[in-house]
Design a protein around this motif. Structure first.
Motif, PDB file in Angstrom:
ATOM      1  N   ILE A 212      -7.934  -0.344   1.261  1.00  0.00           N
ATOM      2  CA  ILE A 212      -8.143   0.989   0.695  1.00  0.00           C
ATOM      3  C   ILE A 212      -7.465   1.055  -0.661  1.00  0.00           C
ATOM      4  O   ILE A 212      -6.230   0.920  -0.758  1.00  0.00           O
ATOM      5  N   THR A 213      -8.269   1.265  -1.720  1.00  0.00           N
ATOM      6  CA  THR A 213      -7.730   1.121  -3.080  1.00  0.00           C
ATOM      7  C   THR A 213      -8.148   2.246  -4.019  1.00  0.00           C
ATOM      8  O   THR A 213      -8.252   2.032  -5.229  1.00  0.00           O
ATOM      9  N   THR A 214      -8.412   3.440  -3.517  1.00  0.00           N
ATOM     10  CA  THR A 214      -8.811   4.505  -4.431  1.00  0.00           C
ATOM     11  C   THR A 214      -7.612   4.937  -5.270  1.00  0.00           C
ATOM     12  O   THR A 214      -6.468   4.571  -4.998  1.00  0.00           O
ATOM     13  N   ASN A 215      -7.872   5.744  -6.279  1.00  0.00           N
ATOM     14  CA  ASN A 215      -6.813   6.135  -7.217  1.00  0.00           C
ATOM     15  C   ASN A 215      -6.062   7.390  -6.802  1.00  0.00           C
ATOM     16  O   ASN A 215      -5.201   7.863  -7.553  1.00  0.00           O
ATOM     17  N   VAL A 221      -4.672   8.337   2.171  1.00  0.00           N
ATOM     18  CA  VAL A 221      -4.070   8.725   3.450  1.00  0.00           C
ATOM     19  C   VAL A 221      -5.150   9.188   4.426  1.00  0.00           C
ATOM     20  O   VAL A 221      -5.182   8.773   5.597  1.00  0.00           O
ATOM     21  N   LEU A 222      -6.041  10.065   3.963  1.00  0.00           N
ATOM     22  CA  LEU A 222      -7.083  10.590   4.846  1.00  0.00           C
ATOM     23  C   LEU A 222      -8.052   9.475   5.262  1.00  0.00           C
ATOM     24  O   LEU A 222      -8.483   9.426   6.430  1.00  0.00           O
ATOM     25  N   THR A 223      -8.368   8.572   4.338  1.00  0.00           N
ATOM     26  CA  THR A 223      -9.241   7.441   4.675  1.00  0.00           C
ATOM     27  C   THR A 223      -8.579   6.546   5.716  1.00  0.00           C
ATOM     28  O   THR A 223      -9.233   6.062   6.651  1.00  0.00           O
ATOM     29  N   THR A 224      -7.263   6.325   5.584  1.00  0.00           N
ATOM     30  CA  THR A 224      -6.535   5.502   6.549  1.00  0.00           C
ATOM     31  C   THR A 224      -6.547   6.146   7.931  1.00  0.00           C
ATOM     32  O   THR A 224      -6.767   5.468   8.947  1.00  0.00           O
ATOM     33  N   LEU A 225      -6.325   7.446   7.989  1.00  0.00           N
ATOM     34  CA  LEU A 225      -6.353   8.160   9.274  1.00  0.00           C
ATOM     35  C   LEU A 225      -7.724   8.028   9.939  1.00  0.00           C
ATOM     36  O   LEU A 225      -7.824   7.733  11.144  1.00  0.00           O
ATOM     37  N   ASN A 231     -11.316   2.562  14.347  1.00  0.00           N
ATOM     38  CA  ASN A 231     -11.037   1.171  14.711  1.00  0.00           C
ATOM     39  C   ASN A 231      -9.526   0.982  14.881  1.00  0.00           C
ATOM     40  O   ASN A 231      -8.822   0.683  13.924  1.00  0.00           O
ATOM     41  N   PRO A 232      -9.018   1.138  16.098  1.00  0.00           N
ATOM     42  CA  PRO A 232      -7.576   0.992  16.332  1.00  0.00           C
ATOM     43  C   PRO A 232      -7.052  -0.412  16.075  1.00  0.00           C
ATOM     44  O   PRO A 232      -5.842  -0.584  15.899  1.00  0.00           O
ATOM     45  N   ASP A 233      -7.936  -1.423  16.051  1.00  0.00           N
ATOM     46  CA  ASP A 233      -7.480  -2.805  15.949  1.00  0.00           C
ATOM     47  C   ASP A 233      -7.614  -3.401  14.555  1.00  0.00           C
ATOM     48  O   ASP A 233      -7.172  -4.530  14.323  1.00  0.00           O
ATOM     49  N   ALA A 234      -8.234  -2.694  13.621  1.00  0.00           N
ATOM     50  CA  ALA A 234      -8.438  -3.252  12.284  1.00  0.00           C
ATOM     51  C   ALA A 234      -7.106  -3.394  11.551  1.00  0.00           C
ATOM     52  O   ALA A 234      -6.181  -2.598  11.743  1.00  0.00           O
ATOM     53  N   TRP A 235      -7.010  -4.431  10.730  1.00  0.00           N
ATOM     54  CA  TRP A 235      -5.839  -4.604   9.876  1.00  0.00           C
ATOM     55  C   TRP A 235      -6.091  -3.817   8.597  1.00  0.00           C
ATOM     56  O   TRP A 235      -7.025  -4.117   7.845  1.00  0.00           O
ATOM     57  N   ILE A 236      -5.299  -2.794   8.353  1.00  0.00           N
ATOM     58  CA  ILE A 236      -5.513  -1.896   7.226  1.00  0.00           C
ATOM     59  C   ILE A 236      -4.456  -2.152   6.159  1.00  0.00           C
ATOM     60  O   ILE A 236      -3.253  -2.082   6.429  1.00  0.00           O
ATOM     61  N   MET A 249       1.761   6.864   4.364  1.00  0.00           N
ATOM     62  CA  MET A 249       0.649   5.941   4.567  1.00  0.00           C
ATOM     63  C   MET A 249       0.871   5.098   5.819  1.00  0.00           C
ATOM     64  O   MET A 249      -0.050   4.842   6.591  1.00  0.00           O
ATOM     65  N   LYS A 250       2.097   4.658   6.021  1.00  0.00           N
ATOM     66  CA  LYS A 250       2.427   3.898   7.225  1.00  0.00           C
ATOM     67  C   LYS A 250       2.183   4.737   8.477  1.00  0.00           C
ATOM     68  O   LYS A 250       1.633   4.263   9.472  1.00  0.00           O
ATOM     69  N   GLN A 251       2.639   5.981   8.447  1.00  0.00           N
ATOM     70  CA  GLN A 251       2.456   6.865   9.598  1.00  0.00           C
ATOM     71  C   GLN A 251       0.975   7.137   9.859  1.00  0.00           C
ATOM     72  O   GLN A 251       0.580   7.399  10.991  1.00  0.00           O
ATOM     73  N   SER A 252       0.162   7.046   8.813  1.00  0.00           N
ATOM     74  CA  SER A 252      -1.268   7.306   8.971  1.00  0.00           C
ATOM     75  C   SER A 252      -1.992   6.148   9.645  1.00  0.00           C
ATOM     76  O   SER A 252      -3.137   6.292  10.054  1.00  0.00           O
ATOM     77  N   GLY A 253      -1.340   4.978   9.721  1.00  0.00           N
ATOM     78  CA  GLY A 253      -1.937   3.854  10.422  1.00  0.00           C
ATOM     79  C   GLY A 253      -2.110   2.595   9.607  1.00  0.00           C
ATOM     80  O   GLY A 253      -2.672   1.612  10.102  1.00  0.00           O
ATOM     81  N   ALA A 254      -1.617   2.577   8.360  1.00  0.00           N
ATOM     82  CA  ALA A 254      -1.750   1.370   7.541  1.00  0.00           C
ATOM     83  C   ALA A 254      -0.780   0.296   8.027  1.00  0.00           C
ATOM     84  O   ALA A 254       0.379   0.581   8.311  1.00  0.00           O
ATOM     85  N   ASP A 255      -1.258  -0.930   8.125  1.00  0.00           N
ATOM     86  CA  ASP A 255      -0.396  -2.042   8.515  1.00  0.00           C
ATOM     87  C   ASP A 255       0.418  -2.557   7.346  1.00  0.00           C
ATOM     88  O   ASP A 255       1.528  -3.062   7.529  1.00  0.00           O
ATOM     89  N   SER A 256      -0.144  -2.471   6.162  1.00  0.00           N
ATOM     90  CA  SER A 256       0.558  -2.925   4.965  1.00  0.00           C
ATOM     91  C   SER A 256       0.287  -1.941   3.842  1.00  0.00           C
ATOM     92  O   SER A 256      -0.863  -1.506   3.664  1.00  0.00           O
ATOM     93  N   VAL A 257       1.333  -1.588   3.101  1.00  0.00           N
ATOM     94  CA  VAL A 257       1.213  -0.612   2.010  1.00  0.00           C
ATOM     95  C   VAL A 257       1.738  -1.240   0.727  1.00  0.00           C
ATOM     96  O   VAL A 257       2.857  -1.763   0.695  1.00  0.00           O
ATOM     97  N   ILE A 258       0.928  -1.194  -0.312  1.00  0.00           N
ATOM     98  CA  ILE A 258       1.302  -1.728  -1.608  1.00  0.00           C
ATOM     99  C   ILE A 258       1.442  -0.563  -2.581  1.00  0.00           C
ATOM    100  O   ILE A 258       0.511   0.217  -2.758  1.00  0.00           O
ATOM    101  N   THR A 259       2.609  -0.462  -3.198  1.00  0.00           N
ATOM    102  CA  THR A 259       2.848   0.596  -4.178  1.00  0.00           C
ATOM    103  C   THR A 259       2.479   0.074  -5.552  1.00  0.00           C
ATOM    104  O   THR A 259       3.205  -0.743  -6.135  1.00  0.00           O
ATOM    105  N   SER A 260       1.364   0.515  -6.069  1.00  0.00           N
ATOM    106  CA  SER A 260       0.841  -0.056  -7.310  1.00  0.00           C
ATOM    107  C   SER A 260       1.719   0.261  -8.503  1.00  0.00           C
ATOM    108  O   SER A 260       2.003  -0.619  -9.325  1.00  0.00           O
ATOM    109  N   SER A 261       2.187   1.503  -8.619  1.00  0.00           N
ATOM    110  CA  SER A 261       2.997   1.868  -9.789  1.00  0.00           C
ATOM    111  C   SER A 261       4.325   1.137  -9.784  1.00  0.00           C
ATOM    112  O   SER A 261       4.794   0.657 -10.820  1.00  0.00           O
TER     113      SER A 261
END
Length: 367
Positions: A212-215, A221-225, A231-236, A249-261
């Protein structure tokens, strides 16, 4: 036949409905039009010359012979099937030429005239068949939400590491992103990824990974939720612009979060304090040249050894789905089932062979 380009209006319509759009296999419309015009002109000119050279076999309504202008006139009314009958073949040779040459030319000319119309009418049916075939074979794929700079870089990395482009689906609402993704040979679902129906059309429920890479952080967050619900098993893997949004973002279900800024800021800071270190970090992030960071299996010959003694520069060890730094006492000795995070040459060199790429026995946990 070539596939039609998707116009901005159609892209907007696709945005509303979450329409699937597969990459087009097209030639230039001007090339197609020019090819057909030249073919039609060729048939027309060829028939005119044929009739004129055999003009002695034709008579007009007054019983006179025909001129070049008469040959042009006869050809146009004949090929268009108008057929006024004021000029007619009289000799056997002229009639045979009309039967076996001019009649097939007339059919070819008509096919060219109606070919474009038939193609337009058939396009929708062909597209539906292509999409049905695509859906049938789609599964265990990767969904890329957002096809901006981050999304394109993610796709390039995946493809360069061996993932087939047919296993990637892009979700983006903008006509420009759709055009770019199609140019790169990718399937696109045009629509807002925060909508459940759009993600369903992209096959998120059967995807292995979702990037998920929108600006906008709120959109991510909403897309991750929504993705996690489908798909409970997808790697997000999700990007956020601000570090303060990473926990959300983590609480929303992302397995890995990258802070671009933050990532860009750190690279800028490193490049300012140490241009050399900044160059090395940029090298690590660039695929195909210099150094690369990679994950590989442990080899049988490496079981029981210390990470520091291996040919590759080991920086971390993955054991039981947990990541340990190479100096952690837990991984002092490597064990079967471990995976290694290494820094190694992006391309194998004679003096720097890459372990694990020469059919060596792997120390998998199933052995």
């Amino acid at each position: 036949m070539s596939e039609p380009d998707l116009t901005p209006a159609a892209a907007v319509d696709g945005h509303r409905r979450g329409r699937v759009a597969l990459p087009e296999r097209t030639r230039s419309p001007w090339w197609e039009l020019g090819r057909r015009v030249l073919a039609a002109v060729g048939i027309l000119v060829g028939t005119v010359l044929l009739v004129y050279f055999d003009r002695e076999g034709y008579r007009d309504a007054n019983g006179d012979g025909i001129s070049l202008i008469d040959a042009i006139y006869y050809t146009t009314v004949t090929l268009s099937t108008t057929g006024y009958g004021d000029i007619a073949p009289m000799t056997d040779s002229a009639r045979l030429i009309n039967a076996f040459i001019i009649t097939p030319a007339r059919i070819a000319f008509l096919v060219l005239l109606i070919g474009t119309t038939l193609e337009v009418l058939a396009t929708r049916g062909r597209e539906l068949i292509r999409i049905a075939r695509w859906r049938k074979h789609m599964g265990h794929h990767v969904v890329i939400v957002g096809y901006g700079t981050k999304g394109r870089s993610a796709v390039d990395t995946l493809v360069n590491n061996g993932l087939d482009k047919e296993s990637i689906v892009v979700v983006d609402p903008t006509p420009l992103a759709l055009e770019d993704a199609h140019a790169d040979g990718l399937a696109v679902v045009s629509g807002d990824a925060t909508r459940r129906e759009v993600l369903r059309r992209a096959g998120v429920a059967n995807a292995d990974q979702v990037i998920i890479t929108t600006n906008r952080d709120d959109t991510n967050v909403l897309t991750t939720l929504t993705t996690r619900q489908l798909n409970p098993d997808a790697w997000i893997v999700a990007a956020v612009r601000e570090q303060e949004n990473a926990p959300l973002m983590k609480q929303s279900g992302a397995d890995s979060v990258i802070t671009s800024s933050d990532a860009v800021g750190r690279l800028l800071g490193l490049s300012s304090l140490s241009p050399t270190l900044g160059s090395v970090m940029e090298d690590l992030l660039t695929y195909g040249e210099g150094l690369e960071v990679a994950e590989r299996d442990l080899l049988v010959s490496e079981v029981g050894k210390q990470p520091q003694t291996l040919p590759d520069q080991v920086i971390a060890v993955v054991r039981d789905e947990k990541v340990f730094r190479y100096f952690d006492p837990v991984v002092t000795q490597l064990a079967r089932g471990d995976r290694l995070i290494v820094v190694r040459p992006a391309k194998e060199l004679p003096w720097a062979p890459r372990p694990g790429t020469h059919d060596e026995d792997l120390a998998s946990g199933d052995d």
